[in-house]
Design a protein around this motif. Structure first.
Motif, PDB file in Angstrom:
ATOM      1  N   LEU A   1      34.947  42.135  44.022  1.00  0.00           N
ATOM      2  CA  LEU A   1      33.879  41.894  45.238  1.00  0.00           C
ATOM      3  C   LEU A   1      34.383  43.370  46.236  1.00  0.00           C
ATOM      4  CD1 LEU A   1      34.515  38.070  46.493  1.00  0.00           C
ATOM      5  CD2 LEU A   1      32.175  39.643  45.370  1.00  0.00           C
ATOM      6  N   TRP A   2      35.633  43.912  46.379  1.00  0.00           N
ATOM      7  CA  TRP A   2      35.773  44.715  47.433  1.00  0.00           C
ATOM      8  C   TRP A   2      35.996  46.218  47.084  1.00  0.00           C
ATOM      9  CZ3 TRP A   2      39.790  49.067  46.125  1.00  0.00           C
ATOM     10  CH2 TRP A   2      39.445  49.589  47.548  1.00  0.00           C
ATOM     11  N   LEU A   3      35.684  45.874  45.621  1.00  0.00           N
ATOM     12  CA  LEU A   3      35.645  47.667  44.474  1.00  0.00           C
ATOM     13  C   LEU A   3      33.673  47.288  44.989  1.00  0.00           C
ATOM     14  CD1 LEU A   3      37.358  47.436  41.348  1.00  0.00           C
ATOM     15  CD2 LEU A   3      37.765  49.998  43.054  1.00  0.00           C
ATOM     16  N   LYS A   4      32.634  45.896  44.828  1.00  0.00           N
ATOM     17  CA  LYS A   4      31.783  46.286  44.698  1.00  0.00           C
ATOM     18  C   LYS A   4      31.127  47.027  46.431  1.00  0.00           C
ATOM     19  CE  LYS A   4      29.590  42.732  42.183  1.00  0.00           C
ATOM     20  NZ  LYS A   4      28.796  41.269  41.813  1.00  0.00           N
ATOM     21  N   GLN A   5      32.113  46.148  47.191  1.00  0.00           N
ATOM     22  CA  GLN A   5      31.499  46.623  48.745  1.00  0.00           C
ATOM     23  C   GLN A   5      31.471  47.914  49.121  1.00  0.00           C
ATOM     24  OE1 GLN A   5      33.745  43.595  50.591  1.00  0.00           O
ATOM     25  NE2 GLN A   5      32.385  41.733  50.585  1.00  0.00           N
ATOM     26  N   LYS A   6      32.723  48.498  48.716  1.00  0.00           N
ATOM     27  CA  LYS A   6      33.304  50.228  48.881  1.00  0.00           C
ATOM     28  C   LYS A   6      32.261  50.802  48.600  1.00  0.00           C
ATOM     29  CE  LYS A   6      37.263  52.952  47.767  1.00  0.00           C
ATOM     30  NZ  LYS A   6      38.808  53.192  47.010  1.00  0.00           N
TER      31      LYS A   6
ATOM     32  N   ASP B   1      38.396  38.642  44.074  1.00  0.00           N
ATOM     33  CA  ASP B   1      38.603  39.563  45.454  1.00  0.00           C
ATOM     34  C   ASP B   1      38.945  40.934  45.366  1.00  0.00           C
ATOM     35  OD1 ASP B   1      38.817  36.890  46.346  1.00  0.00           O
ATOM     36  OD2 ASP B   1      40.974  36.413  46.646  1.00  0.00           O
ATOM     37  N   PHE B   2      39.718  41.377  44.371  1.00  0.00           N
ATOM     38  CA  PHE B   2      39.675  42.835  43.925  1.00  0.00           C
ATOM     39  C   PHE B   2      38.471  43.465  43.983  1.00  0.00           C
ATOM     40  CE2 PHE B   2      40.498  46.978  41.998  1.00  0.00           C
ATOM     41  CZ  PHE B   2      40.858  47.344  42.630  1.00  0.00           C
TER      42      PHE B   2
END
Length: 107
Positions: free
Chosen positions: A99-104, A96-97
């Motif tokens: 994926l969040w980093l990728k999106q950011k 989850d973290f």
């Protein structure tokens, strides 16, 4: 392995799971047993030596079980043990973290 210097539980976990590949290998074993060659394909950047050493360390810690099937040629599988299954929530949080980093970074 190095000794825990601070006595901190996070340091203790990182002592075993830290490094580039170990938690990633665990993440590939979450879905079930895998052969050595499958893990090597899943993690193309890992050397055979590093894969062997990391799997041995995880096995020694009781997180991964190595099973040798007496076939010709010999088939070796790696799977999470009951203790290794306890890492599933950690893997989920890291996914989850990530994926969040990728999106950011794409924003």
């Amino acid at each position: 392995m190095k000794a825990n210097v601070t006595g901190c539980s996070v340091e203790e976990a990182m002592r075993l799971l830290g490094g580039r590949w170990r938690l990633l290998l665990v993440s590939y074993l979450v879905d079930g047993p895998k052969r050595f060659s499958e893990l090597r394909r899943d993690v193309p950047g890992i050397s055979q030596r590093s894969l062997t050493l990391d799997l041995r360390a995880l096995e020694e810690a009781g997180l991964v079980k190595r099973t040798v099937h007496p076939t010709a040629p010999v088939r070796v599988e790696y799977a999470l043990t009951a203790d290794g299954e306890r890492l599933k929530p950690v893997v989920k949080v890291m996914m989850d973290f990530g994926l969040w980093l990728k999106q950011k970074s794409q924003a």
